[in-house]
Design an enzyme around this catalytic site. Sequence first.
Site, PDB file in Angstrom:
ATOM      1  N   HIS A   1       0.852  -1.203   0.000  1.00  0.00           N
ATOM      2  CA  HIS A   1       0.000   0.000   0.000  1.00  0.00           C
ATOM      3  C   HIS A   1       0.881   1.244   0.000  1.00  0.00           C
ATOM      4  O   HIS A   1       1.854   1.307   0.754  1.00  0.00           O
ATOM      5  CB  HIS A   1      -0.883  -0.014   1.252  1.00  0.00           C
ATOM      6  CG  HIS A   1      -1.918   1.057   1.265  1.00  0.00           C
ATOM      7  ND1 HIS A   1      -1.630   2.363   1.601  1.00  0.00           N
ATOM      8  CD2 HIS A   1      -3.240   1.027   0.962  1.00  0.00           C
ATOM      9  CE1 HIS A   1      -2.743   3.084   1.521  1.00  0.00           C
ATOM     10  NE2 HIS A   1      -3.728   2.302   1.134  1.00  0.00           N
TER      11      HIS A   1
ATOM     12  N   TYR B   1     -14.378   5.044   7.795  1.00  0.00           N
ATOM     13  CA  TYR B   1     -15.013   3.751   7.500  1.00  0.00           C
ATOM     14  C   TYR B   1     -16.475   3.692   7.944  1.00  0.00           C
ATOM     15  O   TYR B   1     -16.937   2.699   8.492  1.00  0.00           O
ATOM     16  CB  TYR B   1     -14.183   2.610   8.089  1.00  0.00           C
ATOM     17  CG  TYR B   1     -12.887   2.476   7.324  1.00  0.00           C
ATOM     18  CD1 TYR B   1     -12.849   1.741   6.133  1.00  0.00           C
ATOM     19  CD2 TYR B   1     -11.732   3.138   7.716  1.00  0.00           C
ATOM     20  CE1 TYR B   1     -11.688   1.660   5.388  1.00  0.00           C
ATOM     21  CE2 TYR B   1     -10.569   3.065   6.974  1.00  0.00           C
ATOM     22  CZ  TYR B   1     -10.558   2.318   5.815  1.00  0.00           C
ATOM     23  OH  TYR B   1      -9.415   2.239   5.060  1.00  0.00           O
TER      24      TYR B   1
ATOM     25  N   ASP C   1     -12.731   3.427  -0.755  1.00  0.00           N
ATOM     26  CA  ASP C   1     -11.956   3.754   0.432  1.00  0.00           C
ATOM     27  C   ASP C   1     -12.557   5.002   1.055  1.00  0.00           C
ATOM     28  O   ASP C   1     -13.174   5.805   0.352  1.00  0.00           O
ATOM     29  CB  ASP C   1     -10.500   3.963   0.014  1.00  0.00           C
ATOM     30  CG  ASP C   1      -9.527   3.679   1.129  1.00  0.00           C
ATOM     31  OD1 ASP C   1      -9.970   3.373   2.233  1.00  0.00           O
ATOM     32  OD2 ASP C   1      -8.310   3.762   0.877  1.00  0.00           O
ATOM     33  N   HIS C   2     -12.378   5.155   2.345  1.00  0.00           N
ATOM     34  CA  HIS C   2     -12.806   6.352   3.083  1.00  0.00           C
ATOM     35  C   HIS C   2     -14.090   6.969   2.558  1.00  0.00           C
ATOM     36  O   HIS C   2     -14.080   7.669   1.547  1.00  0.00           O
ATOM     37  CB  HIS C   2     -11.713   7.430   3.050  1.00  0.00           C
ATOM     38  CG  HIS C   2     -10.421   6.964   3.630  1.00  0.00           C
ATOM     39  ND1 HIS C   2      -9.311   7.753   3.652  1.00  0.00           N
ATOM     40  CD2 HIS C   2     -10.063   5.788   4.208  1.00  0.00           C
ATOM     41  CE1 HIS C   2      -8.317   7.086   4.223  1.00  0.00           C
ATOM     42  NE2 HIS C   2      -8.748   5.887   4.557  1.00  0.00           N
TER      43      HIS C   2
ATOM     44  N   CYS D   1      -3.774   2.645  -4.776  1.00  0.00           N
ATOM     45  CA  CYS D   1      -4.664   3.481  -3.955  1.00  0.00           C
ATOM     46  C   CYS D   1      -4.680   4.897  -4.524  1.00  0.00           C
ATOM     47  O   CYS D   1      -3.711   5.643  -4.379  1.00  0.00           O
ATOM     48  CB  CYS D   1      -4.188   3.474  -2.499  1.00  0.00           C
ATOM     49  SG  CYS D   1      -5.167   4.566  -1.452  1.00  0.00           S
TER      50      CYS D   1
ATOM     51  N   HIS E   1      -7.814   0.402  -4.309  1.00  0.00           N
ATOM     52  CA  HIS E   1      -8.499   1.276  -3.347  1.00  0.00           C
ATOM     53  C   HIS E   1      -8.922   2.499  -4.140  1.00  0.00           C
ATOM     54  O   HIS E   1      -8.070   3.281  -4.566  1.00  0.00           O
ATOM     55  CB  HIS E   1      -7.533   1.774  -2.267  1.00  0.00           C
ATOM     56  CG  HIS E   1      -7.218   0.772  -1.213  1.00  0.00           C
ATOM     57  ND1 HIS E   1      -6.453   1.092  -0.111  1.00  0.00           N
ATOM     58  CD2 HIS E   1      -7.572  -0.519  -1.071  1.00  0.00           C
ATOM     59  CE1 HIS E   1      -6.348   0.015   0.661  1.00  0.00           C
ATOM     60  NE2 HIS E   1      -7.012  -0.977   0.097  1.00  0.00           N
TER      61      HIS E   1
END
Length: 387
Positions: free
Chosen positions: A235, A364, A347-348, A273, A300
């Site tokens: 990541h 999350y 993501d997020h 990501c 991501h």
Amino acid sequence: MLMHETMRWFGPHDAVSLRDIRQAGCAGVVTALHHISVGDVWTVDEIQQRKALIEEEGMSWTVVESLPVSDDIKRQKGNYLAHIENYKISLHNLAGCGIRVITYNFMPVLDWLRTDISYTMPTGSKALYFERLAFVAFDLFMLKRPDAEKDYTATEIEKSKQWMSAHTEEQKAKVFQNALLGLPGSSDRFTPEEVLAALKTYEDIDTLKLKEHLFRFLKEVVPVAEKLDLKMAIHPDDPPYPVLGLPRVVSSEKDLQEIVDAVPSPANGLCYCTGSLGARPDNDLTGIIERLGKHIHFLHLRNTKRDAQGNFFEADHLGGDADMFEIVRELLLLMKQRNVSLPVRPDHGHQMLDDLDKTTYPGYSCIGRLKGLAELRGLQYGLSRSM
Ligand code: DNO
């Protein structure tokens, strides 16, 4: 071929349940055994228990995020040899349970960093935010890291002083707490003493050294992963540059290229990501897919909006600086070329609607991520039908 849709689940204590994730339309779950200390072995028994919970809800455990790499390994000190051996055993156990994609990062001490975890958007939903000056003020005047001023320009130092006088004690305390939030999956916060002590242990480790340590780790674990038919996915750093005097070595396309070149293997891959890489304007997000696409094992997708002062917030999944249309198009082409369906997770998400009354891990929330996923799903569907 469409992406394999997943969501991250932090385990049985997560306020977002597996049922919620199933209802979001996910076929897979991304999770980790957060209760096992970093460096220890993930036993078959523990892995099977977690897997069974997920399968009972009609989904599969598609990706491990993360099988964490200890700071001892990152520093090559203390118990690092034992930790590397344990890592290999955990890989072996995961493979035996049928799990194929393993995400990890190589960020020293801290994972992601934000100064505000409930930044109010014009709609009233809440987002994660990184405010550069607040961070500089945190480093210089709250954490009081020795020699921190060397890392900033005179203007930044001056402006961060102004930031300190313009903000209330309560606002400062909030920045302080947010910056010291623990790792995702834990609700523990670091104390300033702990952070300063941990930073000190990296005193003699610069970028070059940290990279050497990463490559050494890869040389050890990648051949094992390859034999087990696993895909490791590193990541990127978030944010993608050095923070608090710590080196970061997974921040740019050049870093990613060096990582895959260090130990060429189908097992030595990347977690793509868009949020982390995209917080840096010189990262060409679609170019990375074109040039490094064959090494990508996990996606991501999220978006950030940057400004010229180095601040960024988490934008809507289809908003922000990353051109999600082009990114998803490139990814669909890549999957077609490689004949694989890559696991993806939104993501997020923002905190919105009922999320606002719930305590979830920062970034999350359920509904915010569901919204992100649904938007990405629509984009994917539309693009794939027209291609
Ligand atoms: C943040 C996440 C990261 C990621 C780790 C992977 O929300 O994307 O914390 O899980 O860095 O090891």
